[in-house]
Write a protein that holds these residues in place. Structure first.
Motif, PDB file in Angstrom:
ATOM      1  N   MET A 103     -47.490  78.293 -14.061  1.00  0.00           N
ATOM      2  CA  MET A 103     -47.631  79.732 -14.323  1.00  0.00           C
ATOM      3  C   MET A 103     -46.572  80.557 -13.567  1.00  0.00           C
ATOM      4  O   MET A 103     -45.510  80.036 -13.267  1.00  0.00           O
ATOM      5  CB  MET A 103     -49.045  80.146 -13.964  1.00  0.00           C
ATOM      6  CG  MET A 103     -50.034  79.106 -14.483  1.00  0.00           C
ATOM      7  SD  MET A 103     -51.766  79.470 -14.528  1.00  0.00           S
ATOM      8  CE  MET A 103     -52.180  80.076 -12.939  1.00  0.00           C
TER       9      MET A 103
ATOM     10  N   THR B 272     -47.024  76.077 -20.087  1.00  0.00           N
ATOM     11  CA  THR B 272     -46.195  76.826 -19.136  1.00  0.00           C
ATOM     12  C   THR B 272     -46.117  78.250 -19.647  1.00  0.00           C
ATOM     13  O   THR B 272     -45.800  78.480 -20.819  1.00  0.00           O
ATOM     14  CB  THR B 272     -44.768  76.233 -19.021  1.00  0.00           C
ATOM     15  OG1 THR B 272     -44.868  74.852 -18.694  1.00  0.00           O
ATOM     16  CG2 THR B 272     -43.975  76.933 -17.927  1.00  0.00           C
TER      17      THR B 272
ATOM     18  N   PRO C 158     -43.239  78.510 -23.048  1.00  0.00           N
ATOM     19  CA  PRO C 158     -42.822  79.911 -22.893  1.00  0.00           C
ATOM     20  C   PRO C 158     -41.464  80.153 -23.564  1.00  0.00           C
ATOM     21  O   PRO C 158     -40.795  79.204 -23.974  1.00  0.00           O
ATOM     22  CB  PRO C 158     -42.687  80.034 -21.376  1.00  0.00           C
ATOM     23  CG  PRO C 158     -42.178  78.691 -20.948  1.00  0.00           C
ATOM     24  CD  PRO C 158     -42.764  77.678 -21.914  1.00  0.00           C
TER      25      PRO C 158
ATOM     26  N   SER D 269     -53.309  83.756 -29.298  1.00  0.00           N
ATOM     27  CA  SER D 269     -54.752  84.000 -29.214  1.00  0.00           C
ATOM     28  C   SER D 269     -55.503  83.327 -30.365  1.00  0.00           C
ATOM     29  O   SER D 269     -56.651  82.935 -30.199  1.00  0.00           O
ATOM     30  CB  SER D 269     -55.037  85.501 -29.178  1.00  0.00           C
ATOM     31  OG  SER D 269     -54.366  86.126 -30.234  1.00  0.00           O
TER      32      SER D 269
ATOM     33  N   CYS E 143     -39.272  82.072 -13.858  1.00  0.00           N
ATOM     34  CA  CYS E 143     -40.453  82.032 -12.994  1.00  0.00           C
ATOM     35  C   CYS E 143     -40.023  81.898 -11.540  1.00  0.00           C
ATOM     36  O   CYS E 143     -40.725  82.314 -10.631  1.00  0.00           O
ATOM     37  CB  CYS E 143     -41.351  80.875 -13.387  1.00  0.00           C
ATOM     38  SG  CYS E 143     -40.437  79.347 -13.533  1.00  0.00           S
TER      39      CYS E 143
ATOM     40  N   SER F 143     -49.473  79.951  -9.012  1.00  0.00           N
ATOM     41  CA  SER F 143     -48.304  79.506  -9.773  1.00  0.00           C
ATOM     42  C   SER F 143     -48.625  78.257 -10.571  1.00  0.00           C
ATOM     43  O   SER F 143     -47.782  77.782 -11.334  1.00  0.00           O
ATOM     44  CB  SER F 143     -47.103  79.266  -8.850  1.00  0.00           C
ATOM     45  OG  SER F 143     -46.652  80.498  -8.330  1.00  0.00           O
TER      46      SER F 143
ATOM     47  N   GLY G  32     -53.732  79.180 -30.436  1.00  0.00           N
ATOM     48  CA  GLY G  32     -53.830  78.701 -29.051  1.00  0.00           C
ATOM     49  C   GLY G  32     -55.283  78.498 -28.652  1.00  0.00           C
ATOM     50  O   GLY G  32     -55.685  77.403 -28.242  1.00  0.00           O
TER      51      GLY G  32
ATOM     52  N   ILE H  61     -47.993  74.065 -25.090  1.00  0.00           N
ATOM     53  CA  ILE H  61     -47.795  75.510 -25.291  1.00  0.00           C
ATOM     54  C   ILE H  61     -46.679  75.957 -24.349  1.00  0.00           C
ATOM     55  O   ILE H  61     -46.815  75.903 -23.123  1.00  0.00           O
ATOM     56  CB  ILE H  61     -49.100  76.280 -24.988  1.00  0.00           C
ATOM     57  CG1 ILE H  61     -50.238  75.762 -25.887  1.00  0.00           C
ATOM     58  CG2 ILE H  61     -48.893  77.774 -25.185  1.00  0.00           C
ATOM     59  CD1 ILE H  61     -51.607  76.349 -25.569  1.00  0.00           C
TER      60      ILE H  61
HETATM   61  P1  NAD Z   1     -47.149  83.796 -21.920  1.00  0.00           P
HETATM   62  O1  NAD Z   1     -48.245  83.345 -21.045  1.00  0.00           O
HETATM   63  O2  NAD Z   1     -47.201  85.144 -22.501  1.00  0.00           O
HETATM   64  O3  NAD Z   1     -46.983  82.793 -23.139  1.00  0.00           O
HETATM   65  C1  NAD Z   1     -46.785  81.403 -22.943  1.00  0.00           C
HETATM   66  C2  NAD Z   1     -47.261  80.668 -24.181  1.00  0.00           C
HETATM   67  O4  NAD Z   1     -48.682  80.816 -24.272  1.00  0.00           O
HETATM   68  C3  NAD Z   1     -46.691  81.207 -25.489  1.00  0.00           C
HETATM   69  O5  NAD Z   1     -46.423  80.124 -26.353  1.00  0.00           O
HETATM   70  C4  NAD Z   1     -47.838  82.048 -26.015  1.00  0.00           C
HETATM   71  O6  NAD Z   1     -47.809  82.206 -27.418  1.00  0.00           O
HETATM   72  C5  NAD Z   1     -49.029  81.220 -25.584  1.00  0.00           C
HETATM   73  N1  NAD Z   1     -50.326  81.907 -25.564  1.00  0.00           N
HETATM   74  C6  NAD Z   1     -50.574  83.226 -25.474  1.00  0.00           C
HETATM   75  N2  NAD Z   1     -51.919  83.445 -25.494  1.00  0.00           N
HETATM   76  C7  NAD Z   1     -52.515  82.236 -25.603  1.00  0.00           C
HETATM   77  C8  NAD Z   1     -53.868  81.798 -25.667  1.00  0.00           C
HETATM   78  N3  NAD Z   1     -54.887  82.646 -25.639  1.00  0.00           N
HETATM   79  N4  NAD Z   1     -54.123  80.478 -25.781  1.00  0.00           N
HETATM   80  C9  NAD Z   1     -53.104  79.589 -25.792  1.00  0.00           C
HETATM   81  N5  NAD Z   1     -51.802  79.952 -25.738  1.00  0.00           N
HETATM   82  C10 NAD Z   1     -51.506  81.257 -25.641  1.00  0.00           C
HETATM   83  O7  NAD Z   1     -45.788  83.577 -21.071  1.00  0.00           O
HETATM   84  P2  NAD Z   1     -44.307  83.904 -21.530  1.00  0.00           P
HETATM   85  O8  NAD Z   1     -44.121  85.377 -21.534  1.00  0.00           O
HETATM   86  O9  NAD Z   1     -43.916  83.127 -22.716  1.00  0.00           O
HETATM   87  O10 NAD Z   1     -43.486  83.278 -20.315  1.00  0.00           O
HETATM   88  C11 NAD Z   1     -43.257  83.957 -19.132  1.00  0.00           C
HETATM   89  C12 NAD Z   1     -44.215  83.505 -18.062  1.00  0.00           C
HETATM   90  O11 NAD Z   1     -44.098  82.101 -17.892  1.00  0.00           O
HETATM   91  C13 NAD Z   1     -43.920  84.094 -16.706  1.00  0.00           C
HETATM   92  O12 NAD Z   1     -45.131  84.432 -16.075  1.00  0.00           O
HETATM   93  C14 NAD Z   1     -43.227  82.962 -15.981  1.00  0.00           C
HETATM   94  O13 NAD Z   1     -43.308  83.040 -14.575  1.00  0.00           O
HETATM   95  C15 NAD Z   1     -43.927  81.784 -16.517  1.00  0.00           C
HETATM   96  N6  NAD Z   1     -43.143  80.552 -16.394  1.00  0.00           N
HETATM   97  C16 NAD Z   1     -43.542  79.628 -15.482  1.00  0.00           C
HETATM   98  C17 NAD Z   1     -42.800  78.474 -15.299  1.00  0.00           C
HETATM   99  C18 NAD Z   1     -43.211  77.436 -14.303  1.00  0.00           C
HETATM  100  O14 NAD Z   1     -42.695  76.317 -14.352  1.00  0.00           O
HETATM  101  N7  NAD Z   1     -44.123  77.725 -13.403  1.00  0.00           N
HETATM  102  C19 NAD Z   1     -41.661  78.272 -16.069  1.00  0.00           C
HETATM  103  C20 NAD Z   1     -41.293  79.232 -17.014  1.00  0.00           C
HETATM  104  C21 NAD Z   1     -42.049  80.374 -17.173  1.00  0.00           C
END
Ligand code: NAD
Length: 514
Positions: free
Chosen positions: A287, A257, A180, A239, A320, A489, A242, A178
């Motif tokens: 995260m 991620t 981002p 939701s 992130c 994180s 996922g 999954i």
């Molecule tokens: P998000 O958590 O909204 O979504 C990430 C993924 O999760 C998407 O594919 C989304 O569709 C999916 N998702 C949403 N609800 C779900 C559920 N209930 N079950 C399973 N999957 C689900 O994050 P985003 O807006 O896409 O990305 C931004 C975030 O990611 C920021 O918080 C950023 O800091 C973080 N990020 C972290 C890293 C890292 O390496 N630590 C890298 C990039 C981004």
């Protein structure tokens, strides 16, 4: 035998030739916008009625692509295919699996600007950011391929006269990937390729605002010779699809991620053992961040200001690793602030097709969230530059600095994920480190100082997964800066590092009595 790993060089846009090549790719991709993309399950394309419409965040009337959307039923079908395919894929020679990654890297390299152009349109990335995202995707393919070849040798264990022993690493099973939207290509391709090269099969659910670049990557994997059913492409609602796959008893691991909220949800749900499930699911969850640059009183103040501005506003602060807190020694606070404001005022905001310094934020929800934090910032500090947003054509927000923000203010604690940085004054270097550590997160950080003792102190006390000295806190490079954070994180998986693939394997000890 593969040549030693070296990271993919970034395109130098100070050369007119490169500018022209990139413009050509932008024009070419523009003609392809609006196409339809299918799910891919077991190598077969599946078209659904319901669609995800991917729009250009810089120009919301422009559709980048229309992508079929998986339902629970189709997710279940993909799970069955992946489960079956695992029985054969796991037996493939790891070196051959690696070669598929090298081939995929070569294909992407040949079409590098095309991929970057998609990132300009779909993710709103300025040219250099799009180019870096594509380079990182290539790096992951090249690096994990080589890591798999090494891992296949196993780790040495002792044998003795009476027995031969060997420790080998075997794949886990079906993994749900999954990804981002912010590194729509690199992180999606990195998580997918690591899981598959280790011998697992994958259900890939990309972020809903950037599914087109993921669909393009699926085409590359197929062209590179990846057998049908190893990676199944199932864009869909987080939701719905996922949750369904996270809960599924056949899911062996989840590689996620994204945000802290979704990461925690996945971690909690995956912990519940479902009926028929015969393992404990492994969760790799990377995260959010609330990343700090600390500036000491003995420091190069120009470097400090440049590092803050670049790390805070690169890709509109939507990394992130983005610097969202500048914690500055009181002796140099005013100077660094003044320099940072000056640099920030030079940044251009607009459609990244024009190669502006900053493009839009991701979507309406991101726009609303960032603007609401700008309102909060006006209560918590002093707005010294920026602060305005305009979503009439795309989701544009000015690079914004707040000064005089308290160490415990919301602006200093919560991930905003936009072009907003809070400046906070520290009395001493120790005080600065204390503030730097005062969040739930622990992803990246940087210290700008010429004081060697302070560098040593920060090495021990600044509690983040990626700590940088005398540079910004963004821009980790595969193989050079393994990436992942502490505390909220995530699981500190260290993507792009030498032990990352271990997360997608389990160790098996073989001992033969002689
Ligand atoms: P998000 O958590 O909204 O979504 C990430 C993924 O999760 C998407 O594919 C989304 O569709 C999916 N998702 C949403 N609800 C779900 C559920 N209930 N079950 C399973 N999957 C689900 O994050 P985003 O807006 O896409 O990305 C931004 C975030 O990611 C920021 O918080 C950023 O800091 C973080 N990020 C972290 C890293 C890292 O390496 N630590 C890298 C990039 C981004």
């Amino acid at each position: 035998m593969a040549v030693p790993y070296k990271h993919e060089p970034f395109t130098d846009f100070s050369f007119e030739e490169n500018v022209q090549e990139f413009k050509k790719a932008l024009n070419q991709v523009k003609k392809e916008l609006g196409k339809e993309y299918d799910l891919v399950i077991g190598g077969k394309k599946v078209t659904t009625e319901e669609k995800i419409i991917s729009v250009n965040p810089a120009n919301i009337s422009e559709v980048v692509g229309t992508v079929s959307k998986a339902s629970k039923d189709l997710a279940e079908k993909a799970m069955q295919v992946a489960d079956k395919t695992f029985q054969t894929w796991k037996k493939w020679d790891p070196e051959v699996r690696a070669e598929i990654l090298f081939k995929a890297a070569a294909i992407v390299r040949r079409r590098k600007h095309e991929f970057s152009a998609y990132l300009v349109y779909e993710a709103g990335k300025p040219w250099n950011e799009a180019d870096a995202d594509t380079a990182e995707a290539i790096d992951f393919l090249e690096y994990y391929g080589r890591q798999m070849i090494e891992l296949a040798k196993g780790y040495p264990v002792e044998s003795r006269k009476i027995e031969n022993n060997r420790l080998s690493y075997i794949p886990l099973g079906v993994g749900v990937v999954i990804s981002p939207w912010n590194f729509a290509f690199a992180i999606m391709a990195g998580m997918t390729s690591a899981a598959l090269v280790a011998g697992n099969t994958v259900l890939l659910k990309p972020a809903s605002t950037t599914p087109v670049v993921a669909a393009k990557f699926i085409e590359v994997l197929e062209e590179a010779g990846l057998p049908a059913g190893v990676v199944n492409f199932i864009p869909g609602s987080g939701s719905e699809v996922g949750d369904y796959l996270v809960d599924h008893p056949k899911t062996r691991f989840i590689s996620f991620t994204g945000s802290k909220e979704v990461g925690i949800r996945i971690y909690e749900r995956a912990a519940k053992v479902q009926e028929g499930q015969i393992w404990l699911k492994r969760v790799v969850a990377e995260m959010g961040g609330k990343d700090t640059i600390v500036v000491d009183n003995q420091a190069d103040l120009d470097l400090a200001a440049e590092s803050i501005v670049k790390s805070a506003f690169g890709f509109s602060g939507q990394k992130c690793s983005a610097c969202s807190r500048a914690v500055i020694h009181e002796d140099v606070y005013d100077d660094v602030l003044e320099k940072a404001i000056k640099l920030t005022k030079k940044l251009t905001v607009g459609d990244p097709i024009e190669n502006t310094s900053m493009g839009p934020v991701n979507d309406q929800a991101a726009f609303d969230k960032v603007m609401s934090y700008i309102d909060i910032g006006k209560e918590e500090g002093m707005l010294v530059t920026g602060g305005k947003g305009d979503n009439s054509k795309g989701y544009f927000i000015e690079p914004t600095i707040f000064s005089g923000v308290d160490a415990h203010a919301r602006l200093m604690q919560e991930e905003i994920f936009g072009p907003v940085v809070a400046f906070c004054k520290a009395k001493t270097f120790d005080h600065a480190l204390e503030i730097a550590n005062n969040t739930d997160y622990g992803l990246t950080g940087a210290v700008i100082t010429n004081n060697r003792a302070h560098i040593e102190k920060a090495k021990q006390e600044f509690y983040v997964g990626n700590l940088y000295f005398n540079r910004g806190c963004t821009g980790a490079i595969v193989g050079y800066h393994p990436f992942g954070g502490f505390n909220m994180s995530g699981t500190d998986s260290k993507a792009g590092g030498p032990d990352y693939l271990l997360l997608f394997t389990q160790a098996k000890l073989l001992s033969e009595q002689l």
